[in-house]
Scaffold this active site. Structure first.
Site, mmCIF file in Angstrom:
data_model
loop_
_atom_site.group_PDB
_atom_site.id
_atom_site.type_symbol
_atom_site.label_atom_id
_atom_site.label_comp_id
_atom_site.label_asym_id
_atom_site.label_seq_id
_atom_site.Cartn_x
_atom_site.Cartn_y
_atom_site.Cartn_z
ATOM 1 C CG ASP A 248 6.299 -58.969 37.221
ATOM 2 O OD1 ASP A 248 5.501 -59.846 36.861
ATOM 3 O OD2 ASP A 248 7.384 -59.215 37.800
ATOM 4 N NE ARG A 249 0.031 -52.995 39.498
ATOM 5 C CZ ARG A 249 -1.232 -52.691 39.213
ATOM 6 N NH1 ARG A 249 -1.513 -51.534 38.619
ATOM 7 N NH2 ARG A 249 -2.204 -53.522 39.535
#
Length: 308
Positions: free
Chosen positions: A138-139
């Site tokens: 994820d980011r």
């Protein structure tokens, strides 16, 4: 394998997929990414028993030989973004990803991604190579990302979840006290949250998801856990611990407090696998990032982070 080289992949259909559609076999059994599947459909060839087919819904039969042929061309825009490179050889690149970076562009206007940074790195080296992240983070999850330089290598490393052993460190809210067992497993199915394009949730009709964890330290407000993914669902760690009423610190999407850290406190710190070409056992560890390290040392000053 060079940027302009032809690539091919062959696999025989087992009885389990008798009557199933070609698209389901390629995406499900062969574990091709959505981007590579699109490349195959528009710029490659798909053969069944030596004959080219064009319909992704073609029914398969046990014993059919599927051949995928494509050109390993890289059309990713190079962007000058610094990379923390942990390891590289002719087939693999391993990067320690920082926070605030996504893996792939989500739109044509998105260029500040890991694959854009890798494209710049290869350009500066004068190396023609494919860019195929084997899995995603994820980011705001930090840590190790394995990037294959060809789709064949990506396939070898992603055809089974057991191909790569991944461990994470996470700081979660509240105290998790273990019993006599050293490890515990969360086994709750995960699916999309209704009316949301971002959130996922535990739901009975979701896909099976298994998360193994061990508590390394705990206080009445926070627990430090080591997590091993037994499956690889989107947001799996975040969803499972939120479901346990122990959301990750900083993960406001799933109910975590942002008082101590402004991102989900999740770090992919350990990766192990057999090299798909040399057969060598590979193991890599990424240092705990500064924001998580500061929290850990403040809460448990006697804990030796280097031995986690």
């Amino acid at each position: 394998m060079g940027e302009g080289d032809g690539m091919d992949m062959k696999v025989v259909v087992d009885p389990w997929f008798e009557g199933k559609e070609l698209r389901h076999f390629v995406r499900g059994h062969m574990h091709l990414s959505s981007s590579l599947w699109k490349k195959m459909k528009w710029n490659g060839k798909i053969l069944i028993n030596g004959r080219q087919v064009f319909n992704a819904r073609t029914a398969l039969h046990a014993g059919d030989e599927i051949t995928l042929i494509w050109s390993e061309e890289n059309d990713i825009l190079p962007v000058n973004i610094p990379l923390d490179i942990v390891y590289e050889d002719p087939w693999l690149l391993i990067v320690n990803k920082g926070p605030h970076m996504i893996i792939h562009p989500t739109a044509k206007s998105t260029q500040e991604t890991l694959v854009n940074a890798v494209a710049w790195y290869f350009k500066e080296k004068g190396e023609d190579a494919g860019i195929h992240p084997v899995y995603r983070l994820d980011r705001n999850t930090t840590g190790l990302v394995v990037v294959a330089k060809s789709a064949n290598v990506q396939y070898d490393l992603s055809k089974s979840h057991d191909s790569i052993f991944r461990e994470y460190l996470a700081l979660v809210g509240g105290e998790i006290v273990m019993g006599d067992e050293a490890k515990n497993i969360i086994g709750e199915p995960i699916g999309r949250k209704p009316d949301s394009i971002v959130e996922w949730m535990v739901r009975p009709d979701g896909k099976p998801a298994w998360t193994e964890y061990m508590v390394l330290a705990h206080s009445w407000k926070t627990s430090l856990v080591r997590v091993h993914l037994l499956t690889g669902r989107t947001h799996q760690i975040r969803v499972h611990f939120s479901h346990m009423h122990h959301p990750l610190l900083g993960d406001d999407l799933y109910g975590g407090s942002i008082k101590l850290i402004q991102r989900q406190a999740l770090h992919a710190y350990n990766v192990e696998f057999l090299h798909p070409v040399t057969g060598e056992k590979m193991k890599f560890t990424a240092p705990v990032p500064d924001d998580m390290k500061s929290l850990i040392t403040n809460i448990w000053p006697d804990l030796d982070i280097s031995k986690l």
